[in-house]
Design a protein around this motif. Structure first.
Motif, PDB file in Angstrom:
ATOM      1  N   MET A  96       0.844  -1.206   0.000  1.00 18.35           N
ATOM      2  CA  MET A  96       0.000   0.000   0.000  1.00 18.35           C
ATOM      3  C   MET A  96       0.880   1.257   0.000  1.00 18.35           C
ATOM      4  O   MET A  96       0.627   2.210  -0.749  1.00 18.35           O
ATOM      5  N   VAL A  97       1.923   1.246   0.825  1.00 20.03           N
ATOM      6  CA  VAL A  97       2.839   2.401   0.867  1.00 20.03           C
ATOM      7  C   VAL A  97       3.493   2.578  -0.498  1.00 20.03           C
ATOM      8  O   VAL A  97       3.577   3.694  -1.027  1.00 20.03           O
ATOM      9  N   ASP A  98       3.940   1.488  -1.092  1.00 22.49           N
ATOM     10  CA  ASP A  98       4.614   1.565  -2.392  1.00 22.49           C
ATOM     11  C   ASP A  98       3.689   2.153  -3.449  1.00 22.49           C
ATOM     12  O   ASP A  98       4.102   2.969  -4.284  1.00 22.49           O
ATOM     13  N   ARG A  99       2.432   1.743  -3.432  1.00 25.55           N
ATOM     14  CA  ARG A  99       1.504   2.225  -4.466  1.00 25.55           C
ATOM     15  C   ARG A  99       1.165   3.695  -4.284  1.00 25.55           C
ATOM     16  O   ARG A  99       1.056   4.448  -5.251  1.00 25.55           O
ATOM     17  N   ILE A 100       1.002   4.122  -3.031  1.00 27.74           N
ATOM     18  CA  ILE A 100       0.739   5.543  -2.785  1.00 27.74           C
ATOM     19  C   ILE A 100       1.962   6.376  -3.185  1.00 27.74           C
ATOM     20  O   ILE A 100       1.837   7.457  -3.788  1.00 27.74           O
ATOM     21  N   ALA A 101       3.152   5.885  -2.868  1.00 30.40           N
ATOM     22  CA  ALA A 101       4.374   6.605  -3.248  1.00 30.40           C
ATOM     23  C   ALA A 101       4.506   6.655  -4.771  1.00 30.40           C
ATOM     24  O   ALA A 101       4.855   7.704  -5.339  1.00 30.40           O
ATOM     25  N   ALA A 102       4.209   5.541  -5.445  1.00 28.95           N
ATOM     26  CA  ALA A 102       4.312   5.510  -6.906  1.00 28.95           C
ATOM     27  C   ALA A 102       3.309   6.466  -7.557  1.00 28.95           C
ATOM     28  O   ALA A 102       3.538   6.955  -8.664  1.00 28.95           O
ATOM     29  N   GLY A 104       2.812   9.330  -6.515  1.00 23.50           N
ATOM     30  CA  GLY A 104       3.356  10.678  -6.326  1.00 23.50           C
ATOM     31  C   GLY A 104       2.877  11.365  -5.060  1.00 23.50           C
ATOM     32  O   GLY A 104       3.080  12.574  -4.900  1.00 23.50           O
ATOM     33  N   LEU A 105       2.246  10.605  -4.157  1.00 32.46           N
ATOM     34  CA  LEU A 105       1.654  11.228  -2.970  1.00 32.46           C
ATOM     35  C   LEU A 105       2.515  11.091  -1.717  1.00 32.46           C
ATOM     36  O   LEU A 105       2.069  11.437  -0.625  1.00 32.46           O
ATOM     37  N   LEU A 106       3.744  10.604  -1.899  1.00 33.65           N
ATOM     38  CA  LEU A 106       4.664  10.525  -0.764  1.00 33.65           C
ATOM     39  C   LEU A 106       6.062  10.932  -1.249  1.00 33.65           C
ATOM     40  O   LEU A 106       6.978  10.114  -1.304  1.00 33.65           O
ATOM     41  N   PRO A 107       6.204  12.220  -1.591  1.00 33.14           N
ATOM     42  CA  PRO A 107       7.487  12.638  -2.181  1.00 33.14           C
ATOM     43  C   PRO A 107       8.641  12.581  -1.198  1.00 33.14           C
ATOM     44  O   PRO A 107       9.788  12.456  -1.600  1.00 33.14           O
TER      45      PRO A 107
END
Ligand code: SF4
Length: 414
Positions: A96-102, A104-107
């Motif tokens: 889940m973290v990886d997908r949110i980061a991918a 662009g929401l966890l710069p």
């Protein structure tokens, strides 16, 4: 634009002094979820409420796969997911973290909790004295580039007001108020400084944020600092009363269309996300804006878009959903004495929520999500309701059969 004016006294009045802090803030994030009764609650910061259709689509897919399938809008224009599972360490799934980061929401993982920036949602498109979109992007980028500023409290809020007076009245720590297209006044907890060039604003805001950190002790907010104000007050800016946006169709300065959409109870279903994302991609620029009033803007439209209204989002400025909100309530909140959202839906169904002041339904005295302005509060309990407000009126206890009538009478002062 209204020609009524509020003084900065009204700004500081929405920013009550807090008792001395005894513990660090526990604002939730993706990497620091909050454990609720229905699973973990995750908050995703989207500065200025600006998000691409593709990113919102991915958030909805993540909500469906890992949470309860819904995407909630917050009063800072952020997103929240509920019912997310966590492991023994309290962490959400790594995928889940990886997908949110991918998306662009966890710069910057270190800065996830401090990217708290509200900005006039219509800036650069409709009205206002300046286009603050470049300032928003610069402030976020420079915030994320500063390791020192990762230590800001999770509740610390920047407010960028393009001169229409819509977001500066929100209880903020640091902000700007545009004077014209090239000058802004800095704001620090209600004090408003002399005009400075707009191109210096991001740097000056970060200087003030560092000064706050140097003096903060246990404080969460600028208004809690002891001693001299962060900036000298240069006088009342006579802030226009911007207020929340009406729902409906607007025309941008570039001639393109913009939909201001209401989101019932600030909760987007997967179908509604699909509808706005499709409309943004096919008819707009692919961008969306979440407002601090928990609405959604669909800007830059080359043609009208019917998908959002067909999916149940609101375009009618007289909609009964316009002035009603609710905290999470039961079963999601462990402190809740009752469910709140069915109560809000019941009031919307009677039409009694269409007029002002608005109605906020809560299920305990914490009053989560309460609007900052005058409103009527409905406290839901296991055996009935207590209706409070507007200010100066006595509380009234009632049952479900009489709730709409009591709310209407409270509003009418009868
Ligand atoms: S107001 Fe009370 S019941 Fe409602 S979400 Fe907040 S803590 Fe829970």
């Amino acid at each position: 634009m209204s020609v009524r004016h509020a003084t900065m006294g009204a700004v500081s009045a929405s920013s009550p002094w807090a008792a001395p802090r005894t513990q660090p803030d526990r604002c939730p994030g993706l990497l620091r979820p909050h454990q609720a009764a229905d699973g973990a609650l995750v908050r995703l910061r989207i500065p200025g409420g600006v998000i691409s259709a593709a990113a919102l689509t991915e958030v909805a897919a993540v909500a469906t796969e890992f949470g309860d399938g819904q995407v909630r809008l917050t009063s800072r224009g952020n997103l929240q997911l509920r019912s997310v599972p966590v492991d023994a360490e309290g962490d959400v799934p790594a995928e889940m973290v990886d997908r949110i980061a991918a998306a662009g929401l966890l710069p910057s993982a270190r800065h996830e909790l401090v990217r708290n920036i509200v900005c006039s949602p219509l800036t650069g498109r409709v009205g206002g004295r300046a286009d603050l979109r470049p300032l928003l992007a610069e402030l976020d980028a420079r915030l994320c580039a500063s390791s020192e500023l990762a230590a800001l409290p999770g509740r610390f809020l920047f407010a960028l007001d393009d001169g229409r007076g819509d977001v500066l009245p929100l209880a903020h720590d640091l902000g700007v108020l545009a004077v014209d297209a090239e000058y802004v006044r800095l704001s620090a907890a209600g004090a408003v400084g002399a005009p400075i060039p707009l191109h210096r604003a991001a740097g000056e805001l970060l200087v003030l944020a560092r000064r706050f950190l140097a003096r903060r002790g246990a404080a969460w907010h600028v208004r809690e600092l002891d001693g001299a104000p962060l900036i000298p007050d240069a006088g009342d800016p006579m802030l226009p009363l911007g207020g929340p946006l009406d729902f409906g169709r607007l025309t941008q300065v570039d001639g393109q269309g913009l939909l201001s959409l209401g989101v019932p109870l600030a909760t987007l279903t997967a179908d509604q996300v699909d509808a706005v994302a499709t409309a943004a991609t096919r008819s707009g620029s692919g961008m969306l804006v979440v407002t601090p009033w928990r609405g959604l803007l669909l800007p830059d439209l080359r043609e009208d878009a019917a998908q959002p209204a067909a999916a149940g989002l609101i375009l009618d400025p007289e909609s009964p959903w316009r002035n009603i909100s609710a905290c999470a309530g039961a079963p999601g909140c462990v402190k809740a004495a009752a469910a709140t959202r069915p109560v809000a839906a019941l009031l919307a169904g009677t039409g009694c929520s269409a007029s002002t002041p608005g109605v906020h339904v809560v299920a305990c005295a914490r009053r989560c999500g309460a609007p900052s302005g005058e409103h009527i509060q409905v406290l839901a309990g296991p055996s009935g309701f207590t209706v409070s407000g507007p200010s100066g009126r006595p509380d009234i206890n009632c049952d479900a059969a009489h709730l709409a009538q009591v709310v209407a009478r409270a509003r009418n002062g009868s």
